[in-house]
Design an enzyme around this catalytic site. Structure first.
Site, PDB file in Angstrom:
ATOM      1  N   GLY A 326       0.824  -1.198   0.000  1.00  0.00           N
ATOM      2  CA  GLY A 326       0.000   0.000   0.000  1.00  0.00           C
ATOM      3  C   GLY A 326       0.865   1.257   0.000  1.00  0.00           C
ATOM      4  O   GLY A 326       1.955   1.297  -0.580  1.00  0.00           O
ATOM      5  N   SER A 327       0.398   2.267   0.716  1.00  0.00           N
ATOM      6  CA  SER A 327       1.066   3.569   0.674  1.00  0.00           C
ATOM      7  C   SER A 327       2.436   3.570   1.328  1.00  0.00           C
ATOM      8  O   SER A 327       3.207   4.513   1.165  1.00  0.00           O
ATOM      9  CB  SER A 327       0.187   4.613   1.358  1.00  0.00           C
ATOM     10  OG  SER A 327      -1.033   4.690   0.670  1.00  0.00           O
TER      11      SER A 327
END
Lengths: 650, 379
Positions: A326-327
């Site tokens: 993810g981020s």
């Protein structure tokens, strides 16, 4: 009956002739016997002498004591416990039933084990000791010793068996030992004679398995003279066993205990590393299991319980679990772009909440968009559109190269069972593995840690440590073997522009300390302990256009296994990075809401060396934090260093 | 015609007979028995009382019996030969029927101080009766088929009874011993050639009958033969005895491991170490030198027997002495061949050495007969 003298004399002479003939046969047979004697006793004497010695001398193996495992502070993680048992010698016992009945009055006997022991007694020669009861307490063994006159043939004995004092906390680091199975012999091709000792145990999982060579030691031997029945007549020679080497791990047992406790209730993994040396201080994976169960032989019910649990307690999520990062992957993309020179720190990108590439629309997590953001803001606010733009400029190859430079998508060499390699995808990889050409959408997905990108918490912790120091930190788990230091020297510089690193670090600082940062709620109020990090929320499902139109379903309304993974990576203190940490909560929801608070607690615990006081937390969170820490299932008194215990056995 | 003039008057009488005993033979017997006492002490781990002492008592008893038998003129023994044979066959019948029914298939009669095996006794009485038969028979008729059939029936009777016990080893020894007396008496060699041909055929029949409805031997006897033919097939099972005894023999080497130092016997790897397999302990502890010395002692005993047989003109005495020599030879040759892996394991003791009463007493009586033949030989 007439007899002539001539007849009689002829007959006597014939008897004489035939007697001499028979005498000749005697001598011939005597010669045959002598020849055979000579053949056996002179020509083949050496062969038979050897066979006689083999008959007579029996070599018994003496088991070595397994090496101990300590944490960095000397806390025992794996020890050898005195295992009290009683054995019965049939020929000394006389009436076996009466003796066993008497023994049953003193200690509780396991009926199943007793039946097995009885069968064994009947099968073995009468002088061979057979184990009747195992793992008795000191009180029980004392009671048996006191009642010895009433228990002929019963002998209390002591052996060594493995014990893990920290129990479930370190199952995913230390692992466990188990019996030597045919499968084990086949897999390892191990021919060490020590494996033939009955009840000998070998490392089957994690450090116990991977450091087997160090921990096992060398078997001793005892030469005994036995008679034809196998009874030992006397000992001829003895070569004492060599104990295995002691291991000191980089793990901090207190911190590990805290991490496991803090993660409990979730299906989660976390790694805490020393930013400078790469030493792994804690490696948590929940739910976990008690490795002592495996030493004693786990019951089928318990095994099935562990195996069928949907939270997978047997899997080490910190090293084996692979998740879309993810981020938390965005620092890699930012650094790749900065190093490639395709973006300047001040250049802004406008985020309207989505980006159209070709005929596909890529969304930002913020539906309304972030407006104009520069690099630092894009990290702190986790603006997806900014990174979509960077991905298009820098390309997947540079991104993956930077990921590998920072320790993602490579296999880290730790003495654990199963270390996932992860994946930092390249065009070539996709062509080979998927048989399809790389498209720009793949790069966009990769830029926010989705799509093909896969990392474990270990990868993310290494990445964080490298980001925090700019050096090529290598994770390590073994601190010393038998007191000899095993740590690598100071790590080399990664060769990344310091200014670029500082930008990324600034962005990470803002994540926790800027009002608009995604983990602002998980800030630390005291600057000395300030945390820099990055949240991540990775989808495990595709959000359809229809769903997006009608409003994305909140995680709470989804079944557990379809919820997002919550991630967080961070280090502390910001000024002088000492500890790097990664946390992933499987299907936990949002990274800022779920993973970041856990990571903050862990990083504070690591910095303070004790449960962090509420005063370090924002004022409005303090009551909740205090209650949480009160209820946390941790050891209130940190485990004390115990030093060496039993080292050898007879 | 001969330098040996028949002169009964020259035969010693009364106590003077003792001076005319064949003393070298007696010395040899004592020497062999002495080896036995030594080995019985060794296999008992140095304790004389266990086996050596009872053996000494029996040897003493046997020695007295030998002297008594030796004092009685040989012609008396010729006259009671048929009676002795009849008595031993009756005893065989007794153990066959009463032993089987009343005492659980035993082969011996308890005399209180020892157990008498009638089959051992028969080995000597068969030789006696055959010697007496050929002494009586007109020399011209000895190869006449009718007069060959009579001794064959005499031999067949105890052989059949011992086979029923079942004791294959003793039966074979009786057959060979009896046949030897017939051969010595001068029966035409063609009969023996025929018998040997028949024997080969019988062996063939024994092997082909295995597993069929008319199987000639017991299963355990077949297994013994298998084991003999290939002991390493089953080193821990039936071949164990042969393998271990060969290891013991072989590990002795030239001079052996020393008195009471034999590991094979001390640690019980040897079967029947005080009876049938005692030779292995001797060979292990005294090596080739010790084992071949015992063989030489045995062969010297045979030489003296042959000399006695050759020096008498009494046909009964000559046949009796040679028959006894053959029986004695069969004892030690079969026993040694057995422990050295040249013959199958049959229950034959090492004469005068193995622990056991019957064989010892019977052999001493037999040597009493030999001495009697020597003392009372026509000069």
């Amino acid at each position: 009956m007439k007899r002539t003298v001539k007849d009689t004399e002829d007959s006597t002479r014939q008897i004489g002739r035939r007697s001499l003939f028979v005498g000749g046969l005697f001598l011939t047979m005597g010669a045959v016997l002598t020849a055979r004697m000579r053949y056996l006793q002179v020509e083949r004497a050496d062969d038979f002498r050897l066979l006689a010695e083999e008959n007579r001398i029996n070599i018994r193996l003496l088991p070595p004591a397994r090496g101990l495992i300590f944490d960095r502070g000397g806390v025992l993680l794996a020890a050898n416990e005195q295992n009290y048992r009683v054995t019965l010698v049939r020929e000394d016992a006389g009436d076996i039933d009466a003796v066993l009945a008497e023994l049953g009055r003193i200690v509780t006997l396991d009926m199943v084990a007793l039946e097995r022991a009885r069968a064994e007694i009947d099968r073995r020669p009468p002088f061979v000791p057979v184990t009747i009861a195992d793992r008795l307490s000191w009180a029980e063994i004392s009671a048996i010793a006191v009642n010895a006159p009433a228990l002929p043939g019963i002998t209390p004995e002591v052996g060594l068996s493995r014990i893990y004092p920290m129990g479930a906390d370190l199952a995913h680091v230390v692992g466990y030992v188990g019996p030597v199975s045919d499968y084990y012999l086949e897999q390892t091709g191990d021919t060490d004679p020590v494996l033939q000792i009955p009840d000998f145990q070998v490392g089957r999982y994690n450090v116990e398995a991977r450091m087997e060579r160090v921990l096992r030691g060398r078997a001793g031997t005892k030469q005994v003279e036995v008679n034809a029945g196998g009874r030992v007549m006397r000992e001829l020679d003895r070569d004492p066993p060599n104990s295995g080497g002691d291991l000191q791990l980089t793990i901090d047992a207190g911190l590990q205990n805290y991490v496991e406790a803090r993660l409990s209730g979730e299906s989660a993994g976390a790694v805490v590393m020393d930013c400078e040396s790469g030493e792994i201080l804690a490696l948590g994976s929940t739910p976990t299991f008690d490795p002592n169960l495996f030493v004693r032989g786990i019951s089928t019910a318990a095994w099935n319980g562990l195996n069928n649990d949907r939270y997978r307690p047997l899997a080490n999520k910190a090293t084996q679990g692979l998740y879309p990062p993810g981020s938390t992957y965005k620092m890699i993309v930012a650094l790749a772009a900065l190093e490639a020179g395709v973006i300047t720190p001040d250049e802004t990108v406008f985020c309207p909440g989505h980006l159209d590439v070709g005929d596909r629309r890529f969304h930002c997590w913020s539906r309304g968009g972030h407006g104009r953001v520069n690099l630092v803001e894009s990290i702190s606010q986790s603006c997806d559109v900014y990174f979509y733009e960077l991905a298009q400029r820098v390309g997947i190859e540079a991104m993956s190269a930077m990921a590998k430079r920072l320790g993602c998508g490579v296999r880290h060499n730790l003495p654990l069972s199963g270390i996932a390699e992860g994946l930092a995808p390249t065009m070539q990889w996709k062509a080979q593995q998927r048989g399809a050409a790389w498209v720009v959408g793949d790069s966009l997905n990769a830029s926010i840690g989705q799509g093909f990108v896969l990392s474990s918490p270990l990868h993310l912790a290494v990445m964080t440590a490298r980001l925090a120091t700019g050096r090529d930190i290598v994770p390590t788990l073994i601190r010393s073997i038998d007191g000899i230091n095993q740590l690598p020297g100071p790590a080399a510089d990664l060769g990344i522009n310091a200014g670029h690193l500082q930008l990324v670090q600034r962005g990470m600082w803002q994540v926790n300390n800027d009002r608009r940062g995604t983990a602002y709620a998980s800030r630390v109020e005291v600057a000395d302990y300030a945390i820099a990090g990055k949240t991540g929320t990775s989808q495990v499902r595709n959000i359809t256009a229809a769903e997006r139109a009608s409003g994305v379903i909140s995680n709470a309304d989804l079944p557990w296994e379809r919820r997002d993974h919550a991630l967080y990576v961070g280090y502390a203190p910001y000024d002088n990075p000492r500890y790097a940490c990664s946390v992933i909560v499987e299907h936990g929801g949002g990274g800022s809401a779920v993973a970041a608070p856990i990571a903050r607690d862990i990083l504070l615990r690591a910095q303070l060396g004790e449960v962090p006081p509420a005063s370090l937390y924002p004022a409005n969170q303090r009551p909740d934090i205090e209650r949480m820490h009160r209820e946390l299932p941790i050891l209130r008194t940190p485990p004390a260093p115990t030093g060496r215990t039993v080292r050898s056995q007879a | 015609m001969s330098f040996l003039e028949y002169n009964v008057k020259f035969t010693p009488t009364g106590w003077r007979k003792i001076l005319y005993l064949n003393w070298p033979l007696i010395v040899l017997l004592i020497a062999v028995a002495g080896v036995g006492f030594l080995m019985l002490t060794s296999v008992a781990g140095g304790r004389i009382s266990r086996w050596a002492e009872p053996q000494m008592e029996r040897f003493a008893l046997g020695f007295v019996l030998m002297l008594i038998v030796a004092m009685v003129p040989i012609w008396f023994w010729r006259n009671v030969s048929a009676l002795a044979f009849g008595l031993s066959v009756l005893l065989l019948l007794f153990v066959e029927f009463f032993g089987a029914v009343g005492m659980g298939a035993q082969r011996w009669i308890d005399l209180g101080f020892m157990r008498l095996q009638p089959s051992e006794l028969t080995k000597i009485t068969l030789v006696m009766v055959l010697a007496a038969y050929y002494d009586w028979l007109d020399v011209t008729k000895k190869s006449h088929p009718l007069y060959v059939l009579i001794p064959l029936l005499v031999i067949a009777l105890p052989v059949a009874l011992t086979l029923r016990q079942p004791d294959l080893g003793t039966a074979l020894l009786l057959l060979i011993g009896g046949g030897a007396v017939m051969f010595l008496a001068g029966v035409h060699w063609a009969y023996f050639a025929g018998v040997i041909a028949l024997g080969v055929g019988a062996v063939f029949a024994v092997f082909t009958s295995r597993g069929t409805g008319w199987q000639l031997l017991q299963d355990y006897q077949y297994r013994r033969i298998d084991t003999f033919l290939n002991p390493s097939n089953d080193p821990l099972g039936a071949g164990y005895h042969i393998t271990q005894s060969q290891i013991a023999l072989g590990s002795g080497g030239w001079t052996g491991r020393g008195f009471m130092e034999g590991t094979q016997s001390r640690l019980n790897f040897l079967p029947e170490k005080h009876t049938d397999f005692i030779f292995t302990t001797l060979a292990e502890e005294f090596g080739f030198v010790g084992a071949s010395s015992l063989l030489v002692l045995y062969l010297l005993i045979l030489v003296f027997c042959i000399v006695i047989a050759l020096s008498t003109r009494d046909r009964f005495a000559a046949l009796l002495v040679m028959g006894i020599a053959v029986a004695f030879f069969l004892y030690f040759a079969v026993n040694m061949a057995m422990v050295m892996g040249l013959a199958p394991v049959v229950g034959v003791p090492l004469p005068l050495v193995s622990y056991g009463g019957s064989a010892m007493l019977v052999l001493m009586i037999a040597f009493g007969l030999v001495q009697s033949a020597h003392i009372h030989r026509p000069r």
